[in-house]
Design a protein around this motif. Structure first.
Motif, PDB file in Angstrom:
ATOM      1  N   VAL A  17      46.383  41.405  26.787  1.00 32.09           N
ATOM      2  CA  VAL A  17      46.666  40.717  28.129  1.00 32.09           C
ATOM      3  C   VAL A  17      46.776  41.972  29.036  1.00 32.09           C
ATOM      4  O   VAL A  17      47.651  42.552  29.091  1.00 32.09           O
ATOM      5  CB  VAL A  17      47.904  39.919  28.272  1.00 32.09           C
ATOM      6  CG1 VAL A  17      48.024  39.217  29.404  1.00 32.09           C
ATOM      7  CG2 VAL A  17      47.870  38.687  26.924  1.00 32.09           C
ATOM      8  N   ALA A  18      45.454  41.991  29.780  1.00 32.24           N
ATOM      9  CA  ALA A  18      45.626  43.195  30.707  1.00 32.24           C
ATOM     10  C   ALA A  18      45.434  42.381  32.126  1.00 32.24           C
ATOM     11  O   ALA A  18      45.032  41.213  32.273  1.00 32.24           O
ATOM     12  CB  ALA A  18      44.346  43.879  30.506  1.00 32.24           C
ATOM     13  N   VAL A  19      45.671  43.334  33.062  1.00 31.28           N
ATOM     14  CA  VAL A  19      45.645  42.753  34.831  1.00 31.28           C
ATOM     15  C   VAL A  19      45.108  43.860  35.504  1.00 31.28           C
ATOM     16  O   VAL A  19      45.196  44.792  35.406  1.00 31.28           O
ATOM     17  CB  VAL A  19      46.776  42.487  35.403  1.00 31.28           C
ATOM     18  CG1 VAL A  19      47.251  40.999  34.989  1.00 31.28           C
ATOM     19  CG2 VAL A  19      48.042  43.488  35.005  1.00 31.28           C
ATOM     20  N   ASP A  20      44.154  43.237  36.481  1.00 32.35           N
ATOM     21  CA  ASP A  20      43.671  44.196  37.594  1.00 32.35           C
ATOM     22  C   ASP A  20      44.985  44.213  38.606  1.00 32.35           C
ATOM     23  O   ASP A  20      45.199  43.169  39.426  1.00 32.35           O
ATOM     24  CB  ASP A  20      42.391  43.392  38.293  1.00 32.35           C
ATOM     25  CG  ASP A  20      42.105  43.979  39.433  1.00 32.35           C
ATOM     26  OD1 ASP A  20      42.480  45.189  39.878  1.00 32.35           O
ATOM     27  OD2 ASP A  20      40.902  43.779  39.842  1.00 32.35           O
ATOM     28  N   VAL A  21      45.513  45.310  38.603  1.00 34.81           N
ATOM     29  CA  VAL A  21      46.595  45.734  39.451  1.00 34.81           C
ATOM     30  C   VAL A  21      46.542  45.548  40.899  1.00 34.81           C
ATOM     31  O   VAL A  21      47.167  45.423  41.877  1.00 34.81           O
ATOM     32  CB  VAL A  21      47.284  46.941  39.029  1.00 34.81           C
ATOM     33  CG1 VAL A  21      47.711  46.936  37.560  1.00 34.81           C
ATOM     34  CG2 VAL A  21      46.598  48.367  39.043  1.00 34.81           C
ATOM     35  N   GLU A  22      45.161  45.798  41.282  1.00 33.81           N
ATOM     36  CA  GLU A  22      44.680  45.582  42.695  1.00 33.81           C
ATOM     37  C   GLU A  22      44.399  44.147  43.215  1.00 33.81           C
ATOM     38  O   GLU A  22      44.563  43.929  44.352  1.00 33.81           O
ATOM     39  CB  GLU A  22      43.713  46.387  42.978  1.00 33.81           C
ATOM     40  CG  GLU A  22      44.071  48.057  43.013  1.00 33.81           C
ATOM     41  CD  GLU A  22      42.681  48.673  42.674  1.00 33.81           C
ATOM     42  OE1 GLU A  22      41.622  48.354  42.771  1.00 33.81           O
ATOM     43  OE2 GLU A  22      42.959  49.972  42.347  1.00 33.81           O
ATOM     44  N   ALA A  23      44.391  43.143  42.321  1.00 34.07           N
ATOM     45  CA  ALA A  23      44.144  41.791  42.673  1.00 34.07           C
ATOM     46  C   ALA A  23      45.387  41.155  42.609  1.00 34.07           C
ATOM     47  O   ALA A  23      45.440  39.912  43.479  1.00 34.07           O
ATOM     48  CB  ALA A  23      43.355  41.294  41.607  1.00 34.07           C
ATOM     49  N   SER A  24      46.581  41.418  42.553  1.00 29.28           N
ATOM     50  CA  SER A  24      47.664  40.661  42.784  1.00 29.28           C
ATOM     51  C   SER A  24      48.840  41.649  42.742  1.00 29.28           C
ATOM     52  O   SER A  24      49.063  42.469  41.621  1.00 29.28           O
ATOM     53  CB  SER A  24      47.893  39.724  41.499  1.00 29.28           C
ATOM     54  OG  SER A  24      49.248  39.204  41.448  1.00 29.28           O
ATOM     55  N   ASP A  25      49.867  41.469  43.779  1.00 33.44           N
ATOM     56  CA  ASP A  25      51.036  42.222  43.758  1.00 33.44           C
ATOM     57  C   ASP A  25      52.199  41.989  42.562  1.00 33.44           C
ATOM     58  O   ASP A  25      52.542  42.749  41.795  1.00 33.44           O
ATOM     59  CB  ASP A  25      51.552  42.683  45.139  1.00 33.44           C
ATOM     60  CG  ASP A  25      52.210  41.166  45.746  1.00 33.44           C
ATOM     61  OD1 ASP A  25      51.328  40.371  45.640  1.00 33.44           O
ATOM     62  OD2 ASP A  25      53.302  41.281  46.333  1.00 33.44           O
ATOM     63  N   PRO A  26      52.499  40.575  42.388  1.00 34.52           N
ATOM     64  CA  PRO A  26      52.825  40.335  41.146  1.00 34.52           C
ATOM     65  C   PRO A  26      52.219  40.140  39.942  1.00 34.52           C
ATOM     66  O   PRO A  26      52.295  39.092  39.142  1.00 34.52           O
ATOM     67  CB  PRO A  26      53.642  38.896  41.554  1.00 34.52           C
ATOM     68  CG  PRO A  26      53.023  38.331  42.622  1.00 34.52           C
ATOM     69  CD  PRO A  26      51.708  39.364  42.949  1.00 34.52           C
ATOM     70  N   TRP A  27      51.518  41.272  39.638  1.00 35.91           N
ATOM     71  CA  TRP A  27      50.803  41.238  38.516  1.00 35.91           C
ATOM     72  C   TRP A  27      51.524  41.036  37.265  1.00 35.91           C
ATOM     73  O   TRP A  27      51.209  40.519  36.136  1.00 35.91           O
ATOM     74  CB  TRP A  27      49.557  42.472  38.459  1.00 35.91           C
ATOM     75  CG  TRP A  27      50.181  43.638  38.534  1.00 35.91           C
ATOM     76  CD1 TRP A  27      50.461  44.355  39.797  1.00 35.91           C
ATOM     77  CD2 TRP A  27      50.753  44.621  37.548  1.00 35.91           C
ATOM     78  NE1 TRP A  27      51.041  45.752  39.484  1.00 35.91           N
ATOM     79  CE2 TRP A  27      51.133  45.744  38.416  1.00 35.91           C
ATOM     80  CE3 TRP A  27      50.908  44.628  36.215  1.00 35.91           C
ATOM     81  CZ2 TRP A  27      51.683  46.876  37.669  1.00 35.91           C
ATOM     82  CZ3 TRP A  27      51.373  45.619  35.708  1.00 35.91           C
ATOM     83  CH2 TRP A  27      51.841  46.730  36.246  1.00 35.91           C
ATOM     84  N   ILE A  28      52.732  41.681  37.084  1.00 37.80           N
ATOM     85  CA  ILE A  28      53.437  41.891  35.750  1.00 37.80           C
ATOM     86  C   ILE A  28      53.711  40.216  35.539  1.00 37.80           C
ATOM     87  O   ILE A  28      53.651  39.860  34.390  1.00 37.80           O
ATOM     88  CB  ILE A  28      54.838  42.626  35.971  1.00 37.80           C
ATOM     89  CG1 ILE A  28      54.433  44.192  36.251  1.00 37.80           C
ATOM     90  CG2 ILE A  28      55.327  42.346  34.816  1.00 37.80           C
ATOM     91  CD1 ILE A  28      55.716  44.999  36.350  1.00 37.80           C
ATOM     92  N   GLU A  29      54.358  39.311  36.686  1.00 39.05           N
ATOM     93  CA  GLU A  29      54.541  38.254  36.321  1.00 39.05           C
ATOM     94  C   GLU A  29      53.378  37.535  35.786  1.00 39.05           C
ATOM     95  O   GLU A  29      53.335  36.638  34.946  1.00 39.05           O
ATOM     96  CB  GLU A  29      55.250  37.534  37.576  1.00 39.05           C
ATOM     97  CG  GLU A  29      56.400  37.901  37.838  1.00 39.05           C
ATOM     98  CD  GLU A  29      56.437  39.256  38.898  1.00 39.05           C
ATOM     99  OE1 GLU A  29      55.463  40.033  38.828  1.00 39.05           O
ATOM    100  OE2 GLU A  29      57.779  39.734  39.252  1.00 39.05           O
ATOM    101  N   ASP A  30      52.259  37.524  36.525  1.00 44.04           N
ATOM    102  CA  ASP A  30      51.164  36.984  36.257  1.00 44.04           C
ATOM    103  C   ASP A  30      50.614  37.126  34.872  1.00 44.04           C
ATOM    104  O   ASP A  30      50.308  36.272  34.215  1.00 44.04           O
ATOM    105  CB  ASP A  30      49.766  37.207  37.037  1.00 44.04           C
ATOM    106  CG  ASP A  30      50.040  36.878  38.585  1.00 44.04           C
ATOM    107  OD1 ASP A  30      50.832  36.018  38.957  1.00 44.04           O
ATOM    108  OD2 ASP A  30      49.530  37.690  39.459  1.00 44.04           O
TER     109      ASP A  30
END
Ligand SMILES: Cc1cc2nc3c(=O)[nH]c(=O)nc-3n(C[C@H](O)[C@H](O)[C@H](O)COP(=O)(O)O)c2cc1C
Length: 178
Positions: free
Chosen positions: A80-93
């Motif tokens: 499970v990975a996230v684009d850290v530039e696409a959402s500031d609460p990326w950890i929660e997402d």
């Protein structure tokens, strides 16, 4: 519809799996759940990398110093990975999507375990995020947060014990010093 309370009471981390494969339709249902997870501003910043190849799973299990061995023997690992530039609460997402994966897996009779990646290090002191990115050819803006291991359970765990819930963590109306 099944009983949600029963589902969450019975869900425990499962770290041992049989060699039985996960049917493709179950994998699809699990991914649908992940893709339906709520995100801040509906930004859907996550990316999910599926790994089934046993040599790759073994390599992935070396992503951190301890606590990652379930990866080596699971049927399927979902990074499970996230684009850290696409959402500031990326950890929660990312955390919500990972939780959805685990709960959907439980509903399908599968076992799962969350393997922490973010903020961890390999035995040779490389950031676990970087190790996973390199192994799976991921761009460095896409940060692996965790790996959810999945498979048919090869261990029996007791359900949650409702008698042992930490009710002292609950504060009604205002903070209660305990
Ligand atoms: C944020 C987070 C990180 C975790 N990291 C790991 C891990 O790296 N390795 C592991 O074996 N289990 C890991 N777990 C699973 C926990 O150890 C487990 O959920 C906890 O002990 C409670 O047990 P249960 O899931 O059976 O109720 C993690 C769980 C969470 C929520």
């Amino acid at each position: 519809m099944g009983n949600f309370q029963e589902l969450i009471t019975n869900r425990r981390s499962i770290r041992r799996y049989t060699t039985e494969e996960i049917p493709a339709d179950s994998v699809k249902i699990i991914l649908q759940a992940a893709l339906m997870a709520p995100t801040s501003k509906n930004s859907r910043p996550w990316q999910f990398v599926l790994v089934e190849d046993s040599a790759k799973l073994e390599a992935l299990a070396k992503c951190k110093e301890g606590g990652a061995t379930p990866i080596a023997h699971c049927s399927l690992a979902i990074v499970v990975a996230v684009d850290v530039e696409a959402s500031d609460p990326w950890i929660e997402d990312a955390a919500i999507a990972a939780t959805y994966i685990q709960l959907q897996a439980q509903d399908l009779g599968l076992g799962s375990c969350w393997i922490q990646v973010r903020g961890r290090y390999t035995e040779s002191d490389l950031e676990s995020e970087t190790y996973v990115q390199n192994l799976l050819g991921m761009p460095d803006t896409i940060l692996p947060v965790c790996i959810i291991t999945l498979g048919h359970p090869d261990e029996k765990r007791n359900p949650q014990n409702l008698e042992k819930l930490m009710w002292e963590k609950v504060h009604i109306g205002e903070w209660q010093e305990r």
